[in-house]
Design a protein around this motif. Structure first.
Motif, PDB file in Angstrom:
ATOM      1  N   ARG A  23       0.829  -1.207   0.000  1.00  0.00           N
ATOM      2  CA  ARG A  23       0.000   0.000   0.000  1.00  0.00           C
ATOM      3  C   ARG A  23       0.863   1.256   0.000  1.00  0.00           C
ATOM      4  NH1 ARG A  23      -3.959  -2.766   3.595  1.00  0.00           N
ATOM      5  NH2 ARG A  23      -2.383  -2.390   5.155  1.00  0.00           N
ATOM      6  N   LEU A  24       1.901   1.257   0.824  1.00  0.00           N
ATOM      7  CA  LEU A  24       2.774   2.428   0.884  1.00  0.00           C
ATOM      8  C   LEU A  24       3.483   2.665  -0.450  1.00  0.00           C
ATOM      9  CD1 LEU A  24       4.292   1.977   4.449  1.00  0.00           C
ATOM     10  CD2 LEU A  24       2.692   3.757   3.706  1.00  0.00           C
ATOM     11  N   ARG A  25       3.934   1.576  -1.077  1.00  0.00           N
ATOM     12  CA  ARG A  25       4.597   1.722  -2.384  1.00  0.00           C
ATOM     13  C   ARG A  25       3.623   2.251  -3.440  1.00  0.00           C
ATOM     14  NH1 ARG A  25       7.720  -3.849  -1.852  1.00  0.00           N
ATOM     15  NH2 ARG A  25       9.547  -3.098  -0.743  1.00  0.00           N
ATOM     16  N   ALA A  26       2.396   1.729  -3.408  1.00  0.00           N
ATOM     17  CA  ALA A  26       1.386   2.198  -4.362  1.00  0.00           C
ATOM     18  C   ALA A  26       1.090   3.677  -4.129  1.00  0.00           C
ATOM     19  CB  ALA A  26       0.110   1.378  -4.238  1.00  0.00           C
ATOM     20  N   ASP A  40      -4.017   5.470 -13.865  1.00  0.00           N
ATOM     21  CA  ASP A  40      -3.635   4.202 -14.474  1.00  0.00           C
ATOM     22  C   ASP A  40      -2.862   3.336 -13.491  1.00  0.00           C
ATOM     23  OD1 ASP A  40      -4.812   4.933 -16.841  1.00  0.00           O
ATOM     24  OD2 ASP A  40      -2.935   5.481 -17.839  1.00  0.00           O
ATOM     25  N   ARG A  41      -1.928   3.951 -12.796  1.00  0.00           N
ATOM     26  CA  ARG A  41      -1.139   3.179 -11.833  1.00  0.00           C
ATOM     27  C   ARG A  41      -1.995   2.707 -10.680  1.00  0.00           C
ATOM     28  NH1 ARG A  41       4.608   6.276 -12.012  1.00  0.00           N
ATOM     29  NH2 ARG A  41       5.132   5.571 -14.107  1.00  0.00           N
ATOM     30  N   GLY A  42      -2.961   3.525 -10.292  1.00  0.00           N
ATOM     31  CA  GLY A  42      -3.886   3.104  -9.233  1.00  0.00           C
ATOM     32  C   GLY A  42      -4.711   1.913  -9.672  1.00  0.00           C
ATOM     33  N   GLN A  43      -5.178   1.941 -10.915  1.00  0.00           N
ATOM     34  CA  GLN A  43      -5.933   0.814 -11.447  1.00  0.00           C
ATOM     35  C   GLN A  43      -5.071  -0.441 -11.510  1.00  0.00           C
ATOM     36  OE1 GLN A  43      -7.511   2.074 -15.216  1.00  0.00           O
ATOM     37  NE2 GLN A  43      -9.126   3.304 -14.279  1.00  0.00           N
ATOM     38  N   GLN A  44      -3.827  -0.273 -11.930  1.00  0.00           N
ATOM     39  CA  GLN A  44      -2.916  -1.413 -11.988  1.00  0.00           C
ATOM     40  C   GLN A  44      -2.665  -1.980 -10.589  1.00  0.00           C
ATOM     41  OE1 GLN A  44       0.575  -0.052 -14.056  1.00  0.00           O
ATOM     42  NE2 GLN A  44      -0.438  -0.052 -16.044  1.00  0.00           N
ATOM     43  N   ALA A  45      -2.512  -1.105  -9.624  1.00  0.00           N
ATOM     44  CA  ALA A  45      -2.278  -1.557  -8.248  1.00  0.00           C
ATOM     45  C   ALA A  45      -3.504  -2.302  -7.719  1.00  0.00           C
ATOM     46  CB  ALA A  45      -1.935  -0.377  -7.347  1.00  0.00           C
ATOM     47  N   ARG A  46      -4.707  -1.787  -8.013  1.00  0.00           N
ATOM     48  CA  ARG A  46      -5.924  -2.470  -7.561  1.00  0.00           C
ATOM     49  C   ARG A  46      -6.065  -3.828  -8.241  1.00  0.00           C
ATOM     50  NH1 ARG A  46      -7.568   2.848  -7.645  1.00  0.00           N
ATOM     51  NH2 ARG A  46      -8.442   2.734  -9.741  1.00  0.00           N
ATOM     52  N   GLY A 143      -2.415  -6.157 -23.711  1.00  0.00           N
ATOM     53  CA  GLY A 143      -1.322  -5.949 -22.765  1.00  0.00           C
ATOM     54  C   GLY A 143      -0.129  -5.386 -23.491  1.00  0.00           C
ATOM     55  N   GLY A 144      -0.053  -4.064 -23.574  1.00  0.00           N
ATOM     56  CA  GLY A 144       1.038  -3.457 -24.333  1.00  0.00           C
ATOM     57  C   GLY A 144       0.831  -3.692 -25.810  1.00  0.00           C
ATOM     58  N   ASP A 145       1.773  -4.387 -26.435  1.00  0.00           N
ATOM     59  CA  ASP A 145       1.719  -4.622 -27.883  1.00  0.00           C
ATOM     60  C   ASP A 145       1.064  -5.949 -28.259  1.00  0.00           C
ATOM     61  OD1 ASP A 145       3.066  -2.258 -28.153  1.00  0.00           O
ATOM     62  OD2 ASP A 145       5.042  -3.189 -28.398  1.00  0.00           O
TER      63      ASP A 145
END
Length: 191
Positions: A23-26, A40-46, A143-145
């Motif tokens: 959680r702290l890293r996110a 986007d990063r929050g969505q990835q973390a969730r 997922g990316g490309d």
């Protein structure tokens, strides 16, 4: 750590600390991200949290069915200890020989015909060689490309065992051979 945490086992304390670190890293990543990227990063973390902590097996696969990522539930279901035992292998390596065509069929439908998702019941093989019946739900995503598949595995072995037992009982009851007494006296029959 709070005093209540002291009563937890060392393993639970370690897991609680790991979760707090995540959680702290996110939070740190969100705080350092340029505007517009933090969501986007929050969505990835969730997603990562749900993926990692799901009681169902979760995995990411490529279009040729190579496993890219698994959660702990997949390892437990297949009775492997480390992600490296599974990641990098094809799903067909874990499929029961009688059910490999299931995977080929749905692979074709998902990627060649661009079907958005599929669900099937199939049998895999655990590390010890025993069968693992599971319901598989897989969806395609970008997922990316490349196109990848997010696959969820639910262990339905207990249900399959009960179904097989019910089928055996049904067949024994419905198709029970009639016994004929060849030595029955014809005169003792009543009309």
């Amino acid at each position: 750590m709070p005093a209540a945490a002291e009563s937890l086992s060392p393993e639970r304390q370690l897991e609680a600390l790991r979760e707090e670190n995540r959680r702290l890293r996110a939070d740190q990543v969100r705080a350092q991200a340029p505007p517009g990227q933090s969501d986007d990063r929050g969505q990835q973390a969730r997603f990562r949290t749900v993926f990692d902590n799901s009681p169902f097996g979760q995995q990411i696969i490529t279009s040729d069915l190579v496993i890219r990522q698994v959660n702990r539930a997949v390892l437990a279901m297949l009775e492997y200890d480390r992600p490296e035992d599974v990641v990098g292998h094809r799903m067909l390596e874990f499929a029961h020989p009688d059910h490999r065509d299931d995977w080929r069929f749905w692979q074709e439908r998902l990627w060649a015909h661009e079907l958005p998702s599929f669900t099937l019941e199939t049998c895999l093989v655990r590390a010890d060689g025993s069968p693992l019946w599971c319901q598989v739900t897989s969806i395609r995503f970008r997922g990316g490309d490349e196109e990848l598949g997010h696959t969820q595995l639910e262990d339905i072995s207990e249900r399959k065992t009960l179904e097989q037992g019910a089928n055996v009982l049904f067949h024994k009851t419905v198709f029970r051979p009639k016994t004929v007494n060849l030595f029955q006296d014809k005169t003792s029959r009543t009309a």
